[in-house]
Structure formats: C-alpha cells, structure tokens
Design a protein around this motif. Sequence first.
Motif, PDB file in Angstrom:
ATOM      1  N   PHE A 150      -2.124   2.069  -2.433  1.00 26.79           N
ATOM      2  CA  PHE A 150      -1.997   0.668  -2.012  1.00 26.79           C
ATOM      3  C   PHE A 150      -1.218  -0.125  -3.059  1.00 26.79           C
ATOM      4  O   PHE A 150      -1.688  -0.323  -4.174  1.00 26.79           O
ATOM      5  CB  PHE A 150      -3.379   0.037  -1.825  1.00 26.79           C
ATOM      6  CG  PHE A 150      -4.266   0.789  -0.865  1.00 26.79           C
ATOM      7  CD1 PHE A 150      -3.972   0.841   0.486  1.00 26.79           C
ATOM      8  CD2 PHE A 150      -5.389   1.456  -1.323  1.00 26.79           C
ATOM      9  CE1 PHE A 150      -4.774   1.543   1.365  1.00 26.79           C
ATOM     10  CE2 PHE A 150      -6.211   2.152  -0.451  1.00 26.79           C
ATOM     11  CZ  PHE A 150      -5.899   2.206   0.902  1.00 26.79           C
ATOM     12  N   GLU A 151      -0.045  -0.610  -2.686  1.00 27.49           N
ATOM     13  CA  GLU A 151       0.791  -1.407  -3.590  1.00 27.49           C
ATOM     14  C   GLU A 151       0.063  -2.640  -4.109  1.00 27.49           C
ATOM     15  O   GLU A 151       0.234  -3.040  -5.245  1.00 27.49           O
ATOM     16  CB  GLU A 151       2.075  -1.857  -2.875  1.00 27.49           C
ATOM     17  CG  GLU A 151       3.106  -0.778  -2.723  1.00 27.49           C
ATOM     18  CD  GLU A 151       3.771  -0.390  -4.024  1.00 27.49           C
ATOM     19  OE1 GLU A 151       4.004  -1.269  -4.875  1.00 27.49           O
ATOM     20  OE2 GLU A 151       4.047   0.813  -4.206  1.00 27.49           O
ATOM     21  N   GLU A 152      -0.750  -3.258  -3.258  1.00 28.14           N
ATOM     22  CA  GLU A 152      -1.409  -4.513  -3.616  1.00 28.14           C
ATOM     23  C   GLU A 152      -2.775  -4.324  -4.297  1.00 28.14           C
ATOM     24  O   GLU A 152      -3.503  -5.275  -4.521  1.00 28.14           O
ATOM     25  CB  GLU A 152      -1.556  -5.415  -2.386  1.00 28.14           C
ATOM     26  CG  GLU A 152      -2.284  -4.811  -1.209  1.00 28.14           C
ATOM     27  CD  GLU A 152      -1.440  -3.891  -0.327  1.00 28.14           C
ATOM     28  OE1 GLU A 152      -2.034  -3.271   0.569  1.00 28.14           O
ATOM     29  OE2 GLU A 152      -0.223  -3.765  -0.519  1.00 28.14           O
ATOM     30  N   GLN A 153      -3.101  -3.080  -4.677  1.00 26.40           N
ATOM     31  CA  GLN A 153      -4.378  -2.781  -5.330  1.00 26.40           C
ATOM     32  C   GLN A 153      -4.510  -3.540  -6.647  1.00 26.40           C
ATOM     33  O   GLN A 153      -3.593  -3.582  -7.445  1.00 26.40           O
ATOM     34  CB  GLN A 153      -4.495  -1.281  -5.584  1.00 26.40           C
ATOM     35  CG  GLN A 153      -5.734  -0.865  -6.340  1.00 26.40           C
ATOM     36  CD  GLN A 153      -7.017  -0.999  -5.536  1.00 26.40           C
ATOM     37  OE1 GLN A 153      -6.978  -0.906  -4.313  1.00 26.40           O
ATOM     38  NE2 GLN A 153      -8.118  -1.208  -6.203  1.00 26.40           N
ATOM     39  N   LYS A 154      -5.689  -4.128  -6.855  1.00 28.43           N
ATOM     40  CA  LYS A 154      -6.037  -4.779  -8.120  1.00 28.43           C
ATOM     41  C   LYS A 154      -7.309  -4.125  -8.645  1.00 28.43           C
ATOM     42  O   LYS A 154      -8.264  -3.939  -7.904  1.00 28.43           O
ATOM     43  CB  LYS A 154      -6.264  -6.272  -7.916  1.00 28.43           C
ATOM     44  CG  LYS A 154      -4.995  -7.041  -7.598  1.00 28.43           C
ATOM     45  CD  LYS A 154      -5.279  -8.512  -7.401  1.00 28.43           C
ATOM     46  CE  LYS A 154      -4.031  -9.320  -7.147  1.00 28.43           C
ATOM     47  NZ  LYS A 154      -3.130  -8.811  -6.163  1.00 28.43           N
ATOM     48  N   ASN A 155      -7.306  -3.800  -9.916  1.00 29.31           N
ATOM     49  CA  ASN A 155      -8.458  -3.183 -10.552  1.00 29.31           C
ATOM     50  C   ASN A 155      -8.971  -4.113 -11.648  1.00 29.31           C
ATOM     51  O   ASN A 155      -8.302  -4.308 -12.655  1.00 29.31           O
ATOM     52  CB  ASN A 155      -8.087  -1.810 -11.128  1.00 29.31           C
ATOM     53  CG  ASN A 155      -7.718  -0.830 -10.035  1.00 29.31           C
ATOM     54  OD1 ASN A 155      -8.400  -0.734  -9.019  1.00 29.31           O
ATOM     55  ND2 ASN A 155      -6.631  -0.101 -10.222  1.00 29.31           N
ATOM     56  N   LEU A 156     -10.127  -4.708 -11.402  1.00 32.10           N
ATOM     57  CA  LEU A 156     -10.748  -5.579 -12.390  1.00 32.10           C
ATOM     58  C   LEU A 156     -11.556  -4.719 -13.354  1.00 32.10           C
ATOM     59  O   LEU A 156     -12.316  -3.852 -12.922  1.00 32.10           O
ATOM     60  CB  LEU A 156     -11.684  -6.582 -11.716  1.00 32.10           C
ATOM     61  CG  LEU A 156     -11.076  -7.492 -10.657  1.00 32.10           C
ATOM     62  CD1 LEU A 156     -12.168  -8.326 -10.004  1.00 32.10           C
ATOM     63  CD2 LEU A 156     -10.028  -8.395 -11.266  1.00 32.10           C
ATOM     64  N   VAL A 157     -11.385  -4.966 -14.638  1.00 38.65           N
ATOM     65  CA  VAL A 157     -12.135  -4.236 -15.659  1.00 38.65           C
ATOM     66  C   VAL A 157     -12.836  -5.262 -16.533  1.00 38.65           C
ATOM     67  O   VAL A 157     -12.192  -6.155 -17.090  1.00 38.65           O
ATOM     68  CB  VAL A 157     -11.215  -3.343 -16.526  1.00 38.65           C
ATOM     69  CG1 VAL A 157     -12.017  -2.646 -17.619  1.00 38.65           C
ATOM     70  CG2 VAL A 157     -10.472  -2.337 -15.667  1.00 38.65           C
ATOM     71  N   HIS A 158     -14.162  -5.154 -16.631  1.00 36.96           N
ATOM     72  CA  HIS A 158     -14.965  -6.048 -17.462  1.00 36.96           C
ATOM     73  C   HIS A 158     -15.559  -5.232 -18.611  1.00 36.96           C
ATOM     74  O   HIS A 158     -16.219  -4.223 -18.366  1.00 36.96           O
ATOM     75  CB  HIS A 158     -16.111  -6.678 -16.661  1.00 36.96           C
ATOM     76  CG  HIS A 158     -15.656  -7.419 -15.452  1.00 36.96           C
ATOM     77  ND1 HIS A 158     -14.894  -8.562 -15.515  1.00 36.96           N
ATOM     78  CD2 HIS A 158     -15.848  -7.178 -14.130  1.00 36.96           C
ATOM     79  CE1 HIS A 158     -14.653  -8.998 -14.287  1.00 36.96           C
ATOM     80  NE2 HIS A 158     -15.205  -8.165 -13.434  1.00 36.96           N
ATOM     81  N   LEU A 159     -15.325  -5.675 -19.829  1.00 42.23           N
ATOM     82  CA  LEU A 159     -15.866  -5.023 -21.019  1.00 42.23           C
ATOM     83  C   LEU A 159     -16.924  -5.918 -21.650  1.00 42.23           C
ATOM     84  O   LEU A 159     -16.717  -7.128 -21.771  1.00 42.23           O
ATOM     85  CB  LEU A 159     -14.769  -4.804 -22.058  1.00 42.23           C
ATOM     86  CG  LEU A 159     -13.680  -3.810 -21.722  1.00 42.23           C
ATOM     87  CD1 LEU A 159     -12.493  -3.993 -22.649  1.00 42.23           C
ATOM     88  CD2 LEU A 159     -14.213  -2.410 -21.875  1.00 42.23           C
TER      89      LEU A 159
END
Length: 172
Positions: free
Chosen positions: A141-150
Amino acid sequence: MMKLKTARNLLLSLAVILFLSFTSAHKFYVSVTNMVYAEEDDAFQITSRIFIDDLDDVLEERYGIKAKLATKNEAKVADEYIEKYFRAKFSVELNGETAPYTFLGKRYDNDVVICYLEIPKVGFSNLESMAVQNEILTDLFEEQKNLVHLKWKGHKKSFVLIKENNKGMLNL
C-alpha cells in the motif's frame, strides 16, 4: 508551537485509528507499534497492531500463502510467515548495530492482529542511539503509515514512518 502541532496530528491520527478499528472495511492504511523499555528486564517489549485483512493480503502477495488469519481455517504456517515478514520489514538498531529480537506470537482483537516482539539484554546504560525501521505493508500500500511510539525511563517519542521515510532515529 511545533510540539503542539505534532501532538495534535498524533492525537488526530490515533482517534482515526480507533474509530476505524471498529469497522470491518477501512480505506486508509496504518499500523501502530509500541516499544516500551522494561527496566526490570533490560528489554524493549514491542507490540505491533496491523489490520488483519491487510496482513492477510501481504502474506498472499509476498509469499503466495492464503493465511486466512483469524478464521477457523487459519494456515498452520501463519505465525512462521508473519515472523518472516516482520524480519524482512521491521528492524531496530541500537548504537548502530541491528538488534536481534524474538517474535513471541500474536493475538487478535476485533479486526486487528497484535504481534508481540522483544529485544532482550538491551544494555540500556550503554545505549547512545536508536533507530527503528518499519516498512510493514509499504510494499503493498503506497499510502501506508506506520506509527511508532517509544517509551523509556519517563521519556516518550513518536514517529510516523512512510514508504519514502521509513526510519526514525533517536539520540539518547
């Protein structure tokens, strides 16, 4: 001002994710990964939330298996291929070196699969830098967003990673 704008955008993204997690079909593509440093274990405990249908699609597209996740006909090799996919698309560097992690398993929550990983023996007292690369679903998916919280020792940092910018870096 910049922190307020970032916080507002992050909260808006999370609100949309929560709203969409209660529907069976979704029109935008997002995963949420939480990384928490557990001081008593000297380990990063990682949970990654991904829509089941998207993960099903990418496993079929990439490996040719019909995993049928979260069904009574789930493929016996599903966990093996999910782990294989994570190892290809998700990595963490500690002080510039790739950190080995353990894939602990998965569980389902409504239309989301939650994958559990752990980076043991972090050696946090010697940790100077950290980088997280998350390319989960960006190959499909071109529009994929992956949020990463540390989260570590009272600190928090978040990244929104996309196909063109898939790595978040942090100096500790």
